[in-house]
Design an enzyme around this catalytic site. Structure first.
Site, PDB file in Angstrom:
ATOM      1  N   ASP A 185      85.564  33.010  29.258  1.00  0.00           N
ATOM      2  CA  ASP A 185      85.626  32.181  28.098  1.00  0.00           C
ATOM      3  C   ASP A 185      85.740  30.685  28.613  1.00  0.00           C
ATOM      4  OD1 ASP A 185      89.211  31.917  27.347  1.00  0.00           O
ATOM      5  OD2 ASP A 185      88.485  32.654  29.162  1.00  0.00           O
ATOM      6  N   ASP A 202      88.743  26.912  34.404  1.00  0.00           N
ATOM      7  CA  ASP A 202      89.015  27.744  35.500  1.00  0.00           C
ATOM      8  C   ASP A 202      87.880  28.919  35.655  1.00  0.00           C
ATOM      9  OD1 ASP A 202      90.458  28.479  33.047  1.00  0.00           O
ATOM     10  OD2 ASP A 202      91.683  29.732  34.356  1.00  0.00           O
ATOM     11  N   ASP A 203      87.353  29.224  34.362  1.00  0.00           N
ATOM     12  CA  ASP A 203      86.352  30.452  34.285  1.00  0.00           C
ATOM     13  C   ASP A 203      85.029  29.786  35.127  1.00  0.00           C
ATOM     14  OD1 ASP A 203      87.878  30.079  31.682  1.00  0.00           O
ATOM     15  OD2 ASP A 203      87.194  32.291  31.702  1.00  0.00           O
ATOM     16  N   ASN A 226      89.252  30.183  25.103  1.00  0.00           N
ATOM     17  CA  ASN A 226      89.558  28.980  25.515  1.00  0.00           C
ATOM     18  C   ASN A 226      89.036  28.189  24.213  1.00  0.00           C
ATOM     19  OD1 ASN A 226      91.195  28.999  27.735  1.00  0.00           O
ATOM     20  ND2 ASN A 226      89.284  29.288  29.011  1.00  0.00           N
ATOM     21  N   THR A 244      87.835  37.280  32.499  1.00  0.00           N
ATOM     22  CA  THR A 244      88.768  36.115  32.560  1.00  0.00           C
ATOM     23  C   THR A 244      89.045  35.492  31.498  1.00  0.00           C
ATOM     24  OG1 THR A 244      86.933  34.773  32.997  1.00  0.00           O
ATOM     25  CG2 THR A 244      87.733  35.715  34.934  1.00  0.00           C
ATOM     26  N   ASN A 301     102.796  31.622  29.068  1.00  0.00           N
ATOM     27  CA  ASN A 301     102.307  30.459  28.827  1.00  0.00           C
ATOM     28  C   ASN A 301     102.039  30.007  27.429  1.00  0.00           C
ATOM     29  OD1 ASN A 301      99.777  31.892  28.786  1.00  0.00           O
ATOM     30  ND2 ASN A 301      98.770  30.615  30.452  1.00  0.00           N
ATOM     31  N   GLU A 330     101.201  35.602  27.628  1.00  0.00           N
ATOM     32  CA  GLU A 330     100.063  34.762  28.506  1.00  0.00           C
ATOM     33  C   GLU A 330      98.932  34.765  27.582  1.00  0.00           C
ATOM     34  OE1 GLU A 330      96.924  36.512  29.635  1.00  0.00           O
ATOM     35  OE2 GLU A 330      96.356  34.383  30.018  1.00  0.00           O
ATOM     36  N   PHE A 331      98.044  33.723  27.546  1.00  0.00           N
ATOM     37  CA  PHE A 331      96.914  33.291  26.748  1.00  0.00           C
ATOM     38  C   PHE A 331      95.997  34.431  26.403  1.00  0.00           C
ATOM     39  CE2 PHE A 331      94.349  30.868  24.117  1.00  0.00           C
ATOM     40  CZ  PHE A 331      93.086  31.147  24.354  1.00  0.00           C
ATOM     41  N   ASN A 332      95.478  34.881  27.532  1.00  0.00           N
ATOM     42  CA  ASN A 332      94.207  35.736  27.360  1.00  0.00           C
ATOM     43  C   ASN A 332      94.790  37.168  26.764  1.00  0.00           C
ATOM     44  OD1 ASN A 332      92.319  34.330  28.517  1.00  0.00           O
ATOM     45  ND2 ASN A 332      92.358  35.185  30.441  1.00  0.00           N
ATOM     46  N   HIS A 342      93.345  29.810  37.668  1.00  0.00           N
ATOM     47  CA  HIS A 342      93.657  31.198  37.430  1.00  0.00           C
ATOM     48  C   HIS A 342      92.557  32.074  37.690  1.00  0.00           C
ATOM     49  CE1 HIS A 342      97.092  29.872  34.611  1.00  0.00           C
ATOM     50  NE2 HIS A 342      96.268  29.301  34.071  1.00  0.00           N
ATOM     51  N   ASP A 343      91.229  31.791  37.017  1.00  0.00           N
ATOM     52  CA  ASP A 343      90.434  33.007  37.112  1.00  0.00           C
ATOM     53  C   ASP A 343      89.571  33.435  38.173  1.00  0.00           C
ATOM     54  OD1 ASP A 343      89.498  31.888  33.666  1.00  0.00           O
ATOM     55  OD2 ASP A 343      90.976  33.067  34.303  1.00  0.00           O
TER      56      ASP A 343
HETATM   57  O1  RIB Z   1      96.488  32.074  30.675  1.00  0.00           O
HETATM   58  C1  RIB Z   1      95.331  31.683  31.461  1.00  0.00           C
HETATM   59  C2  RIB Z   1      93.856  32.182  31.152  1.00  0.00           C
HETATM   60  O2  RIB Z   1      93.800  31.684  29.656  1.00  0.00           O
HETATM   61  C3  RIB Z   1      93.005  31.663  31.667  1.00  0.00           C
HETATM   62  O3  RIB Z   1      91.794  32.651  31.695  1.00  0.00           O
HETATM   63  C4  RIB Z   1      92.338  30.428  31.047  1.00  0.00           C
HETATM   64  O4  RIB Z   1      90.985  30.176  31.196  1.00  0.00           O
HETATM   65  C5  RIB Z   1      92.665  30.712  29.727  1.00  0.00           C
HETATM   66  O5  RIB Z   1      91.400  31.864  29.290  1.00  0.00           O
HETATM   67 CA    CA Z   2      89.662  32.006  31.132  1.00  0.00          CA
END
Ligand code: RIB
Ligand code: CA
Length: 310
Positions: A10, A14-15, A39, A124, A158, A164-166, A239-240
């Site tokens: 996404d 970082d992707d 994202n 990711t 986060n 966590e977001f994903n 992160h990714d």
């Molecule tokens: O929490 C970090 C993740 O969420 C990473 O993959 C960032 O790109 C967002 O998608």
């Molecule tokens: Ca990502």
């Protein structure tokens, strides 16, 4: 022999680096890039994957558009970090390739169906596309070597205290993937927060004389400034790409086998990954969980990839 990889992402700053590492490293045979809303909205993430490939001169890898939103809730893009277009704050070039005619799940299915060896899926973003694959093509799951997913956390979250977001964006998708029986490697915040984009890292990447490095250095400056503003983390975590790093060099991180469950009902904890590192639940272990990062080895992989691209 290089590992056949499908990258579901996404983009997101970082992707983009995950795409570049997968495209550049000789141990990866990047068979497809699929995109998912996370994202940003799918029209942004599907465009940004093509921008990442255009900038780096990556050609011949099919790129497909995937799910526009999670299975059971509204999409809440991480625009406070990645911007309204999911790659904010940098000038974006025109893209050099169109999307594949197939959607993400159809492309993944075709790659699995036609591969003459098992395929690794690096994910990711939210696991929405992968969950759709599990539901629509259960007959193809034995063609998957494993899923290496940046998501969850053995500790704090986060986007909420524990999520966590994903994982938080599509917890139902995480539950489907956990229940699928496909081998899963979880790369959570607990380890990706060891992958900090320090001033020294930014300077080294800025010093690489490629168009990819210059674009990437701009992304990192922007990413770190937003992390500093919102998270009081001036050295943001990249992160990714750690999903790809773990595919090409398993020694880049330590791992343990553990039981991982996803919280779907908690008022304060929905989207949290419950990682049973102490075997308190006595439930069967269902995931390989990444714990400690070899930081220097990680950044060497990232910088080599950025230098190897256009
Ligand atoms: O929490 C970090 C993740 O969420 C990473 O993959 C960032 O790109 C967002 O998608
Ligand atoms: Ca990502």
């Amino acid at each position: 022999m290089p590992t056949p990889v499908i990258l579901d992402c996404d983009p997101g700053y970082d992707d983009v680096f995950a795409i570049w590492l997968a495209a550049a490293h000789p141990s990866v045979d990047l068979r497809a890039i699929t995109t998912v809303a996370g994202n940003g909205a799918i029209e942004h993430t599907a465009l940004n994957a093509r921008i990442a490939c255009t900038v780096a001169g990556v050609r011949g890898v099919p790129i497909a558009r995937g799910a526009a939103g999670p299975l059971a809730q509204e999409l809440a893009p991480a625009d406070w970090i990645h911007g309204a277009n999911a790659l904010g704050g940098v000038e974006l070039p025109d893209v050099a390739m169109s999307l594949d005619d197939r959607d993400a799940v159809a492309l993944i299915a075709d790659v699995l169906r036609t591969a003459d060896e098992l395929v690794t899926i690096a994910a990711t973003g939210p696991l929405t596309n992968v969950a759709h694959l599990v539901q629509r093509h259960p007959d193809l799951l034995d063609r998957i070597e494993r899923i290496v997913w940046m998501g969850g956390s053995t500790g704090r979250g986060n986007v909420s205290p524990y999520a966590e977001f994903n994982a938080s964006t599509d917890p139902e998708a995480v539950a489907i993937v956990l229940g699928s029986g496909v081998a899963l490697t979880m790369v959570g915040l607990n380890i990706t927060h060891q992958a900090l984009i320090t001033r020294e890292v930014r300077a080294r990447i800025r010093g690489i004389d490629t168009a990819t490095a210059r674009f990437g250095a701009d992304l990192l400056e922007r990413f770190c400034s937003t992390y500093d503003a919102f998270g009081d983390m001036p050295d943001g975590p990249l992160h990714d790409p750690l999903t790809i790093a773990m595919i090409v060099d398993p020694t880049v991180a330590t791992t343990v086998r553990a039981r991982v469950d996803i919280e779907l009902r908690g008022e304060h904890t929905r989207g949290a990954t419950a990682v049973d590192l102490l075997e308190l639940t006595h439930r069967p272990k269902n995931a390989t969980v990444a714990l400690e990062l070899d930081v220097d080895r990680y950044w060497a992989l990232i910088e080599s990839a950025v230098a190897a691209l256009r």
